[in-house]
Design a protein around this motif. Structure first.
Motif, mmCIF file in Angstrom:
data_model
loop_
_atom_site.group_PDB
_atom_site.id
_atom_site.type_symbol
_atom_site.label_atom_id
_atom_site.label_comp_id
_atom_site.label_asym_id
_atom_site.label_seq_id
_atom_site.Cartn_x
_atom_site.Cartn_y
_atom_site.Cartn_z
ATOM 1 N N SER A 206 -9.280 0.546 -9.574
ATOM 2 C CA SER A 206 -9.939 -0.511 -8.814
ATOM 3 C C SER A 206 -10.252 -0.051 -7.400
ATOM 4 C CB SER A 206 -9.081 -1.777 -8.769
ATOM 5 O OG SER A 206 -7.949 -1.590 -7.954
ATOM 6 N N LEU A 207 -11.212 -0.738 -6.808
ATOM 7 C CA LEU A 207 -11.634 -0.503 -5.432
ATOM 8 C C LEU A 207 -11.856 -1.850 -4.773
ATOM 9 C CD1 LEU A 207 -12.906 1.159 -3.048
ATOM 10 C CD2 LEU A 207 -15.075 1.042 -4.310
ATOM 11 N N ARG A 208 -11.295 -2.034 -3.586
ATOM 12 C CA ARG A 208 -11.503 -3.238 -2.784
ATOM 13 C C ARG A 208 -11.888 -2.797 -1.375
ATOM 14 N NH1 ARG A 208 -11.187 -4.529 -7.287
ATOM 15 N NH2 ARG A 208 -9.859 -6.069 -8.311
ATOM 16 N N LEU A 209 -12.881 -3.465 -0.792
ATOM 17 C CA LEU A 209 -13.301 -3.050 0.546
ATOM 18 C C LEU A 209 -13.892 -4.216 1.312
ATOM 19 C CD1 LEU A 209 -16.774 -2.423 0.768
ATOM 20 C CD2 LEU A 209 -16.009 -1.075 -1.187
ATOM 21 N N ASP A 210 -13.728 -4.145 2.625
ATOM 22 C CA ASP A 210 -14.347 -5.063 3.578
ATOM 23 C C ASP A 210 -14.647 -4.219 4.805
ATOM 24 O OD1 ASP A 210 -15.038 -6.928 5.500
ATOM 25 O OD2 ASP A 210 -13.369 -8.288 5.091
ATOM 26 N N PRO A 226 -0.413 2.379 6.748
ATOM 27 C CA PRO A 226 0.971 2.037 7.057
ATOM 28 C C PRO A 226 1.880 2.577 5.964
ATOM 29 C CG PRO A 226 -0.198 0.102 6.258
ATOM 30 C CD PRO A 226 -1.213 1.205 6.368
ATOM 31 N N VAL A 227 2.818 3.392 6.335
ATOM 32 C CA VAL A 227 3.656 4.095 5.361
ATOM 33 C C VAL A 227 4.334 3.094 4.432
ATOM 34 C CG1 VAL A 227 5.636 5.618 5.051
ATOM 35 C CG2 VAL A 227 4.011 6.045 6.904
ATOM 36 N N ALA A 238 -3.618 1.141 0.531
ATOM 37 C CA ALA A 238 -4.366 0.172 1.332
ATOM 38 C C ALA A 238 -4.443 0.723 2.750
ATOM 39 C CB ALA A 238 -3.681 -1.188 1.315
ATOM 40 N N ALA A 239 -5.648 0.995 3.215
ATOM 41 C CA ALA A 239 -5.839 1.613 4.518
ATOM 42 C C ALA A 239 -6.721 0.742 5.402
ATOM 43 C CB ALA A 239 -6.460 2.998 4.368
ATOM 44 N N ALA A 254 -8.941 -0.498 -0.122
ATOM 45 C CA ALA A 254 -7.779 -0.423 -1.010
ATOM 46 C C ALA A 254 -8.192 0.218 -2.329
ATOM 47 C CB ALA A 254 -7.194 -1.808 -1.260
ATOM 48 N N TYR A 255 -7.367 1.141 -2.807
ATOM 49 C CA TYR A 255 -7.654 1.904 -4.012
ATOM 50 C C TYR A 255 -6.452 1.836 -4.948
ATOM 51 C CZ TYR A 255 -11.097 3.987 -0.857
ATOM 52 O OH TYR A 255 -12.116 4.171 0.060
#
Length: 271
Positions: A206-210, A226-227, A238-239, A254-255
């Motif tokens: 999956s891929l989520r992005l904004d 965030p570790v 999630a970056a 988020a991947y």
């Protein structure tokens, strides 16, 4: 991506000689090409529906359900979401089999209206621009490496600069560049932070992005993770996308993927 759009359907053009999407030999259509094709189709449909009003941000969620094979055609579809302005349901199919599906939406928000750094977060130090090692990001061509070497900020975060594709300077960052940089960052973390062996294959789930739809190319970008380690068989990352000069948050990526060894990959491909 030169195919025409007819009733918001398109046959995906797959060029295995493309140096970006086929950075190295693959036995399937890459997820980045599916994302790029569906995004382009949604952009065209949205432009017609919104009478050319420019988008400020793109918000998307895609699930990759099957391998997209190279030996058959792939049809992309884009339909408006009932009751939601500038939102689209997208899918990729090979015959009766759906290989990827989700939604893509656009907003009128200003791409740079992310505000100042959050409380207690000083402006970020711009990470070094030296490229990350190619094997850590699963790229072969140096011009396709879009993240710098990772830098740990204390115990709480790992950061990496987002790099311009070599020889392809543009006036604005594109969503495809940002999403590919995030994918490379997530891949790098699997090896450097989570100890995945170098021969592990990461299969997108999956891929989520904004993220901003158009962002001034002069803005220096970094990715911040965030570790954290989420237990379970899936890899999750999630970056945050940030302005490296001010520390302001600009978006999120988020991947999810499965990490498999060569033997399990072959079993998966033959099933």
């Amino acid at each position: 991506m030169a195919a025409s759009v007819i009733e918001r359907f398109r046959e995906l053009v797959v060029d295995e000689s493309d140096p970006f999407y086929f950075d190295h030999p693959l036995d399937h259509v890459p997820g980045m090409l599916l994302f790029s094709g569906m995004l382009d189709l949604a952009v065209r449909a949205d432009s017609a529906r919104s009478r050319g009003r420019r988008a400020g941000r793109v918000v998307a969620g895609l699930d990759f359900t099957r391998f997209c094979e190279l030996d058959r055609g792939t049809t992309l579809s884009c339909r408006p979401v009932p009751g939601r302005n500038r939102a689209w349901t997208v899918a990729a199919r090979q015959g009766a089999r759906e290989v990827c599906a989700g939604s893509i939406a656009f907003t009128d928000d200003d791409a740079l209206a992310a505000g100042p750094p959050g409380p207690g977060r000083p402006p970020a130090a711009i990470p070094p621009s030296r490229q990350a090692p190619a094997d850590l990001v699963h790229r072969h061509r140096p011009e396709n490496i879009l993240v710098g070497e990772p830098v740990r900020r204390g115990r709480g975060a790992v950061e990496a600069a987002v790099l311009r594709p070599l020889g392809r300077d543009r006036a604005a960052w594109s969503p495809v560049e940002i999403v590919e940089a995030g994918r490379q960052f997530a891949t790098l973390l699997e090896h450097s932070e989570h100890g995945r062996p170098m021969d592990a294959r990461l299969l997108w789930v999956s891929l989520r992005l904004d993220v901003p739809f158009r962002l001034d190319g002069a803005v220096p970008l970094l990715l911040r993770w965030p570790v954290a380690r989420v237990p379970g068989p899936r890899s999750r990352c999630a970056a945050t996308l940030a302005d490296a000069a001010t520390g302001a948050d600009l978006g999120s990526l988020a991947y999810e993927a499965y990490a498999v060894d060569a033997e399990r990959y072959e079993r998966t491909r033959s099933s």
